[in-house]
Design a protein around this motif. Structure first.
Motif, PDB file in Angstrom:
ATOM      1  N   VAL A  20       0.895  -1.177   0.007  1.00 36.69           N
ATOM      2  CA  VAL A  20      -0.183  -0.031   0.032  1.00 36.69           C
ATOM      3  C   VAL A  20       0.923   1.303  -0.144  1.00 36.69           C
ATOM      4  N   SER A  39      -0.093   4.721  -2.343  1.00 37.52           N
ATOM      5  CA  SER A  39      -0.832   5.609  -1.665  1.00 37.52           C
ATOM      6  C   SER A  39      -0.442   6.897  -2.274  1.00 37.52           C
ATOM      7  N   LEU A  54      -5.724  -4.170  -3.330  1.00 41.28           N
ATOM      8  CA  LEU A  54      -4.555  -3.119  -2.754  1.00 41.28           C
ATOM      9  C   LEU A  54      -5.455  -1.680  -2.735  1.00 41.28           C
ATOM     10  N   LEU A  92      -6.982  -1.231   0.317  1.00 41.09           N
ATOM     11  CA  LEU A  92      -6.001  -0.640   1.375  1.00 41.09           C
ATOM     12  C   LEU A  92      -5.583   0.661   1.129  1.00 41.09           C
ATOM     13  N   ALA A  93      -5.446   1.032  -0.162  1.00 38.05           N
ATOM     14  CA  ALA A  93      -4.810   2.373  -0.399  1.00 38.05           C
ATOM     15  C   ALA A  93      -6.092   3.272   0.236  1.00 38.05           C
TER      16      ALA A  93
END
Length: 351
Positions: A221, A225, A246, A249-250
């Motif tokens: 991440v 991000s 993913l 998560l970001a």
């Protein structure tokens, strides 16, 4: 031909080589799917991994034109207990060995995959190589190798492309997009434009999308991000957003939710989550190593999905902020179709 799987801790496993005869190094990963080996092999989220299949035998169904998740697989190898030599006589199917040779992917069979799984459960990340020898030089090579970072950059599309249809317009930020995701959107008449992982906010605005999807993908991440935060800043609360894998998560990181490392990486199918407002249990497909701590969520949720193995949050939605985030792949592929209604929930947000 005898080949070796060697691990950075100094252990080795001997077996029978098939597929490509090249030497390859990657991150060893357990693949728990009981079916769908073609989808797993071609899933961009598995980029850079050597997949250890827990299913006793794979290969009996062959390879077909429908079940690709990407045209060019980016896995570094596969390890199996047993591989089927005979498949359907239909010219529409290709045997696994030929497919792996064509795609330059090495493989080893006759490996004690149970012993490997026990090893992997105890280790977070472990480098491994498929080689012709297990001598001291081979171990020196694997110890010196540094695994690549920012894998999403390597698997993401380099140029935008359209997947035309007649319904709502969705911009998809490709961190490792699967074909099955596009297929499910197409079935719902979504007019999609697939964009590179580092697309700019003005380029997205120029498309005037009805919604934005951030796909799943490989990597960490913290690698994605910085690129995605300006996009979330520009569109969060204004346009419907859906983060997957993913992307989940970001988006969670952007909202300052606490990300918790799982005791072992989820890579495969049959990961149960409970829909907390209805108490329905879904079997889901995941490829992820972190989930969200429930106590860290400072947002009123219309729906949340609790992972029953870890008691961590594997998904959430908020209608007011027009946001959905799922650690799991709603399309399965491989895996059950329990979570397909997430697609319909996202479309309702756009309406």
């Amino acid at each position: 031909m005898k080949r070796f799987l060697i691990l950075e801790d100094g252990s080795s496993f001997a077996g029978e080589g098939f597929g490509a005869s090249i030497i390859s190094t990657g991150e060893l990963a357990i693949q728990t799917s009981n079916f769908g080996y073609q989808e797993a092999l071609t899933d961009p989220t598995n980029a850079g991994k050597i997949l250890v299949f827990t299913t006793p035998m794979i290969g009996s169904n062959g390879i077909n034109a429908i079940d690709y998740e990407s045209i060019n697989p980016t896995v570094k190898g596969i390890i199996v207990n047993d591989v089927a030599k005979n498949i359907s006589d239909s010219e529409n199917f290709q045997d696994l060995d030929s497919f792996l040779k064509e795609k330059n992917i090495p493989a080893i069979s006759n490996i004690d995959t149970r012993a490997l799984v026990h090893r992997l459960v105890k280790e977070k990340t472990i480098k491994a190589s498929i080689m012709d020898t297990d001598d001291e030089h081979a171990f020196d090579q694997i110890k010196a190798l540094v695994l690549p970072k920012n894998k999403s950059a390597s698997v993401s599309t380099k140029n935008p492309y359209a997947v035309p249809n007649v319904g709502k317009t969705v911009a998809i930020i490709d961190l490792g997009l699967k074909h099955s995701m596009l297929r499910e959107l197409s079935l719902r008449k979504i007019n999609a434009t697939v964009l590179p992982y580092d697309v700019s906010v003005p380029d997205i605005k120029n498309l005037r999308p009805d919604g934005i999807i951030v796909s799943g993908g490989p990597g960490k991440v913290e690698e994605v991000s910085p690129t995605l935060s300006p996009i979330f800043e520009a569109f969060y609360g204004k346009s419907p957003l859906w983060g997957i894998g993913l992307g989940f998560l970001a988006l969670s990181d952007y909202l300052n939710f606490e990300l918790v490392n799982l005791s072992r990486t989820y890579n495969g199918t049959n990961f149960p989550v409970i829909e907390q407002h209805s108490n329905k249990i879904w079997q889901t497909a995941m490829n992820i190593d972190q989930l969200v701590a429930p106590a860290s969520i400072q947002l009123e949720l219309n729906q949340s999905y609790l992972d029953l193995h870890s008691n961590l949050i594997a998904g959430f939605s908020n209608k007011k902020e027009k946001v959905i985030a799922t650690a799991f792949n709603a399309e399965g592929a491989p895996g059950s179709l329990d979570a397909l209604e997430i697609f319909d929930s996202f479309i309702k947000m756009m309406v």
